[in-house]
Enzyme design. Structure first.
Site, mmCIF file in Angstrom:
data_model
loop_
_atom_site.group_PDB
_atom_site.id
_atom_site.type_symbol
_atom_site.label_atom_id
_atom_site.label_comp_id
_atom_site.label_asym_id
_atom_site.label_seq_id
_atom_site.Cartn_x
_atom_site.Cartn_y
_atom_site.Cartn_z
ATOM 1 C CB SER A 21 37.393 50.365 36.392
ATOM 2 O OG SER A 21 37.908 49.978 37.308
ATOM 3 C CE LYS A 27 36.089 47.155 40.296
ATOM 4 N NZ LYS A 27 37.572 48.358 39.000
ATOM 5 C CB SER A 82 37.495 51.319 40.907
ATOM 6 O OG SER A 82 37.007 50.692 40.081
#
Length: 265
Positions: free
Chosen positions: A47, A50, A107
């Site tokens: 993640s 992101k 997230s």
């Protein structure tokens, strides 16, 4: 120094064959590398991906291609993304401001796909845009394949490249970067809390992003300021969130101390 070297050698060398564990600490002001282990080893970004999705969002906001209140439609593809997610429904919409907070705090994988499709039509096209941005800012070893960090064998980066992205996010978007300091946000009456537990316990912490997929282990991009000195730390391949946090905190503390900046505690 001997104790630190012993700790680092034992910790990292025992996992060297897995090529997952990596770390780097940089001085934000000078961009000097203060510490690194396997910083150029290819890893899955999870993640932390992101962060690039958010960077492009911030760029589009600055260029007036988007506004904080722009509505983005949710496709069936976005709605089907696996957790972590907001469980957005197909046909609904989310504004940019809420999307940014959902990416930072929750997230949310479904939100990442919404952003990708709104900006580039498809997530595949957005991933190409992400990789283009990556090369432009000096992330030479990074290739993105989706906007969220969900598993993809071809989506690869390095600890050094993620330090570069962290630096550029902070440097190019200092006001928007302050959103990474938020520990919670509300969406449709529900409060979501940050996954970044080190934010709550580490002196001077002000961001930035956690990540996890099974193939990568627990990841963290982290920033902290003490006595007006900011350090950026990246850690890949943690065995657990707790182990990841404690190891990066140890490394950050060591570098602050070598700069004669100790903790107030």
């Amino acid at each position: 120094l001997i104790a630190v070297l012993f700790f680092v050698c034992i910790f990292f060398n025992s996992y060297s064959l897995l090529a997952k564990k990596a770390a780097i600490i940089i001085d934000y002001d000078t961009r000097e590398v203060l510490f690194e282990v396997n910083a150029d080893t290819l890893n899955y970004p999870a993640s932390l991906t992101k962060m690039m999705t958010l960077y492009i969002l911030f760029e589009y906001l600055d260029k007036k291609k988007l506004s904080w209140n722009t509505k983005m439609k949710v496709s069936s593809i976005a709605a089907s993304r696996s957790p972590s997610k907001l469980y957005l429904e197909e046909g609904s919409s989310i504004i940019v401001r809420d999307a940014v907070m959902a990416l930072i705090v929750k997230s949310a994988n479904d939100v990442a796909t919404v952003v990708a499709e709104h900006i580039a039509g498809t997530e595949r096209n957005f991933a190409k845009l992400m990789t283009k941005y990556a090369k432009k800012i000096g992330m030479d070893k990074t290739t993105f394949k989706n906007a969220s960090g969900l598993p993809n064998r071809a989506q690869l980066t390095t600890a050094r490249d993620m330090a570069t992205l962290s630096y550029v996010l902070i440097n190019n978007h200092p006001e928007k970067y302050k959103l990474f300091n938020k520990k919670k946000f509300e969406w449709k009456g529900k409060t979501y809390k940050t996954h970044n537990k080190l934010m709550k316990s580490y002196e001077g912490a002000d961001g930035i992003k956690t990540g996890y997929i099974k193939a990568s282990g627990f990841q963290l991009a982290f920033s902290a300021i003490r006595k007006e000195k900011r350090l950026i730390g990246i850690y890949f391949g943690g065995d657990s969130g707790k182990q990841r946090d404690s190891t990066l905190a140890f490394l950050m503390n060591k570098e602050f101390e070598e700069l004669n900046i100790g903790s107030k505690k």
